[in-house]
Design a protein around this motif. Sequence first.
Motif, PDB file in Angstrom:
ATOM      1  N   ILE A 170       0.838  -1.213   0.000  1.00 42.48           N
ATOM      2  CA  ILE A 170       0.000   0.000   0.000  1.00 42.48           C
ATOM      3  C   ILE A 170       0.873   1.264   0.000  1.00 42.48           C
ATOM      4  CG2 ILE A 170      -1.936  -1.167   1.106  1.00 42.48           C
ATOM      5  CD1 ILE A 170      -1.148   0.399   3.705  1.00 42.48           C
ATOM      6  N   THR A 171       2.092   1.119  -0.487  1.00 46.70           N
ATOM      7  CA  THR A 171       2.989   2.275  -0.521  1.00 46.70           C
ATOM      8  C   THR A 171       2.349   3.455  -1.239  1.00 46.70           C
ATOM      9  OG1 THR A 171       4.893   0.773  -0.555  1.00 46.70           O
ATOM     10  CG2 THR A 171       5.290   3.066  -1.190  1.00 46.70           C
ATOM     11  N   GLU A 172       1.694   3.184  -2.377  1.00 46.18           N
ATOM     12  CA  GLU A 172       1.122   4.261  -3.186  1.00 46.18           C
ATOM     13  C   GLU A 172      -0.235   4.730  -2.665  1.00 46.18           C
ATOM     14  OE1 GLU A 172       2.830   5.735  -5.571  1.00 46.18           O
ATOM     15  OE2 GLU A 172       4.480   4.355  -5.136  1.00 46.18           O
ATOM     16  N   THR A 173      -0.846   3.984  -1.771  1.00 43.51           N
ATOM     17  CA  THR A 173      -2.183   4.357  -1.295  1.00 43.51           C
ATOM     18  C   THR A 173      -2.203   4.625   0.211  1.00 43.51           C
ATOM     19  OG1 THR A 173      -2.759   2.004  -1.091  1.00 43.51           O
ATOM     20  CG2 THR A 173      -3.408   3.139  -3.127  1.00 43.51           C
ATOM     21  N   ARG A 201       0.715   4.422  10.896  1.00 41.10           N
ATOM     22  CA  ARG A 201       1.809   4.499   9.923  1.00 41.10           C
ATOM     23  C   ARG A 201       2.923   3.518  10.279  1.00 41.10           C
ATOM     24  NH1 ARG A 201       1.870   8.626   6.295  1.00 41.10           N
ATOM     25  NH2 ARG A 201       0.419  10.375   6.615  1.00 41.10           N
ATOM     26  N   ALA A 202       3.264   3.449  11.569  1.00 40.75           N
ATOM     27  CA  ALA A 202       4.326   2.545  11.999  1.00 40.75           C
ATOM     28  C   ALA A 202       3.925   1.092  11.750  1.00 40.75           C
ATOM     29  CB  ALA A 202       4.639   2.767  13.477  1.00 40.75           C
ATOM     30  N   ASN A 203       2.646   0.776  11.965  1.00 36.56           N
ATOM     31  CA  ASN A 203       2.181  -0.584  11.745  1.00 36.56           C
ATOM     32  C   ASN A 203       2.286  -0.970  10.271  1.00 36.56           C
ATOM     33  OD1 ASN A 203       0.979  -2.967  12.960  1.00 36.56           O
ATOM     34  ND2 ASN A 203      -0.883  -2.456  11.822  1.00 36.56           N
ATOM     35  N   ALA A 204       1.925  -0.050   9.387  1.00 35.65           N
ATOM     36  CA  ALA A 204       2.047  -0.321   7.954  1.00 35.65           C
ATOM     37  C   ALA A 204       3.507  -0.513   7.560  1.00 35.65           C
ATOM     38  CB  ALA A 204       1.417   0.814   7.148  1.00 35.65           C
ATOM     39  N   ARG A 205       4.393   0.280   8.162  1.00 33.10           N
ATOM     40  CA  ARG A 205       5.823   0.103   7.880  1.00 33.10           C
ATOM     41  C   ARG A 205       6.323  -1.234   8.404  1.00 33.10           C
ATOM     42  NH1 ARG A 205       6.028   5.688   9.336  1.00 33.10           N
ATOM     43  NH2 ARG A 205       6.730   5.133  11.442  1.00 33.10           N
ATOM     44  N   LEU A 206       5.854  -1.624   9.602  1.00 35.74           N
ATOM     45  CA  LEU A 206       6.287  -2.898  10.180  1.00 35.74           C
ATOM     46  C   LEU A 206       5.873  -4.067   9.304  1.00 35.74           C
ATOM     47  CD1 LEU A 206       7.489  -4.569  12.483  1.00 35.74           C
ATOM     48  CD2 LEU A 206       5.253  -4.458  13.621  1.00 35.74           C
ATOM     49  N   TRP A 207       4.602  -4.087   8.873  1.00 40.77           N
ATOM     50  CA  TRP A 207       4.176  -5.173   7.989  1.00 40.77           C
ATOM     51  C   TRP A 207       4.895  -5.091   6.650  1.00 40.77           C
ATOM     52  CZ3 TRP A 207       2.428  -9.170  10.132  1.00 40.77           C
ATOM     53  CH2 TRP A 207       1.551  -9.116  11.221  1.00 40.77           C
ATOM     54  N   GLY A 208       5.203  -3.884   6.204  1.00 38.06           N
ATOM     55  CA  GLY A 208       5.999  -3.746   4.995  1.00 38.06           C
ATOM     56  C   GLY A 208       7.391  -4.325   5.168  1.00 38.06           C
ATOM     57  N   ASP A 209       8.028  -4.046   6.304  1.00 33.14           N
ATOM     58  CA  ASP A 209       9.354  -4.601   6.571  1.00 33.14           C
ATOM     59  C   ASP A 209       9.314  -6.127   6.590  1.00 33.14           C
ATOM     60  OD1 ASP A 209      10.534  -2.117   6.756  1.00 33.14           O
ATOM     61  OD2 ASP A 209      10.409  -2.013   8.947  1.00 33.14           O
ATOM     62  N   ARG A 210       8.197  -6.683   7.050  1.00 34.76           N
ATOM     63  CA  ARG A 210       8.078  -8.133   7.142  1.00 34.76           C
ATOM     64  C   ARG A 210       7.760  -8.788   5.804  1.00 34.76           C
ATOM     65  NH1 ARG A 210       4.512  -8.799  12.739  1.00 34.76           N
ATOM     66  NH2 ARG A 210       6.161  -8.141  14.189  1.00 34.76           N
ATOM     67  N   GLY A 212       8.668  -7.079   2.623  1.00 33.14           N
ATOM     68  CA  GLY A 212       9.498  -6.549   1.555  1.00 33.14           C
ATOM     69  C   GLY A 212       8.919  -5.346   0.841  1.00 33.14           C
ATOM     70  N   PHE A 213       8.018  -4.616   1.505  1.00 36.53           N
ATOM     71  CA  PHE A 213       7.423  -3.417   0.929  1.00 36.53           C
ATOM     72  C   PHE A 213       7.710  -2.213   1.826  1.00 36.53           C
ATOM     73  CE2 PHE A 213       4.246  -6.763  -0.454  1.00 36.53           C
ATOM     74  CZ  PHE A 213       4.703  -6.836  -1.759  1.00 36.53           C
ATOM     75  N   ARG A 214       7.489  -1.029   1.285  1.00 37.24           N
ATOM     76  CA  ARG A 214       7.634   0.172   2.107  1.00 37.24           C
ATOM     77  C   ARG A 214       6.495   0.281   3.120  1.00 37.24           C
ATOM     78  NH1 ARG A 214      12.423   2.396   2.165  1.00 37.24           N
ATOM     79  NH2 ARG A 214      11.488   4.414   2.680  1.00 37.24           N
ATOM     80  N   ALA A 215       5.307  -0.158   2.728  1.00 42.49           N
ATOM     81  CA  ALA A 215       4.147  -0.160   3.609  1.00 42.49           C
ATOM     82  C   ALA A 215       3.206  -1.264   3.131  1.00 42.49           C
ATOM     83  CB  ALA A 215       3.427   1.188   3.594  1.00 42.49           C
ATOM     84  N   ALA A 216       2.574  -1.955   4.062  1.00 43.67           N
ATOM     85  CA  ALA A 216       1.734  -3.089   3.673  1.00 43.67           C
ATOM     86  C   ALA A 216       0.593  -3.280   4.650  1.00 43.67           C
ATOM     87  CB  ALA A 216       2.570  -4.369   3.599  1.00 43.67           C
ATOM     88  N   GLU A 217      -0.462  -3.972   4.164  1.00 42.57           N
ATOM     89  CA  GLU A 217      -1.535  -4.465   5.018  1.00 42.57           C
ATOM     90  C   GLU A 217      -1.518  -5.980   4.967  1.00 42.57           C
ATOM     91  OE1 GLU A 217      -4.733  -0.774   4.892  1.00 42.57           O
ATOM     92  OE2 GLU A 217      -4.869  -2.335   3.348  1.00 42.57           O
ATOM     93  N   PRO A 218      -1.700  -6.640   6.131  1.00 43.86           N
ATOM     94  CA  PRO A 218      -1.591  -8.098   6.217  1.00 43.86           C
ATOM     95  C   PRO A 218      -2.962  -8.773   6.230  1.00 43.86           C
ATOM     96  CG  PRO A 218      -1.501  -7.180   8.423  1.00 43.86           C
ATOM     97  CD  PRO A 218      -1.736  -6.017   7.474  1.00 43.86           C
ATOM     98  N   PHE A 219      -3.011  -9.994   5.720  1.00 42.44           N
ATOM     99  CA  PHE A 219      -4.265 -10.732   5.669  1.00 42.44           C
ATOM    100  C   PHE A 219      -4.039 -12.216   5.910  1.00 42.44           C
ATOM    101  CE2 PHE A 219      -4.555  -7.076   2.868  1.00 42.44           C
ATOM    102  CZ  PHE A 219      -5.696  -6.460   3.325  1.00 42.44           C
TER     103      PHE A 219
END
Length: 227
Positions: A170-173, A201-210, A212-219
């Motif tokens: 979700i880096t772009e969104t 924001r930190a949570n999105a970065r954390l899931w991104g780090d896990r 391989g993205f700058r920011a992510a949502e997990p499912f």
Amino acid sequence: MTVLCVGAHPDDEVLGVGGTLARHAADGETVSVLLLGDGEMARHETETEAARERREERRREARAAGEVLGVESVRILDYWGNQLDDVALIDVVRDVERAIADVEPTTIYTHYSGDLNVDHQLVARAVRTAARPVADTTVDRILSFETPSSTELAIPTENNPFQPSTFVDITETMEAKMEAIDVYGSEMRDRPHPRSPDSLRANARLWGDRSGFRAAEPFEVVLDRRR
């Protein structure tokens, strides 16, 4: 792809899957949201005039947040917040079934079944029942999302950790998600709190780090059918 997000209350859809919904919309896919209620009556013993005004305000917020994300339609039912356990589950299932029949989604996003919030648990169960894999269903995927301040606060057992295996970039969104979060300003909190903007924001970065993205949502994958 046609997408349906089924949440319990306004702001759940943005907290859990806002960046992903915005990405679907940006890709030209049809996105709809079904919320089982406005969530406000969990905070009131009776439906006073002030409560009714706040209920309408939360419904306006949900529709405005949907516009920010590019959602085509936001439907809000009338269940009272945090009281779905007082309702026959079959009634909730039938409402979800009607939404599925109207939208004909290929993908559904909904709550994680182990959340602390009882409404989240029952919405997840209702979605799994309504979207069971029968021959004529349009639904091929069901993905459960985390809801900050509910998923991580669940009573821990060996059988209920949220263990995502699918991640959406979700880096772009991310900014669209945060703009939609701002619409729900009264539901947000200052740090330290899982629903603070900094924490989200930190949570999105954390899931991104896990993942391989700058920011992510997990499912977590609940259903995945390949035609």
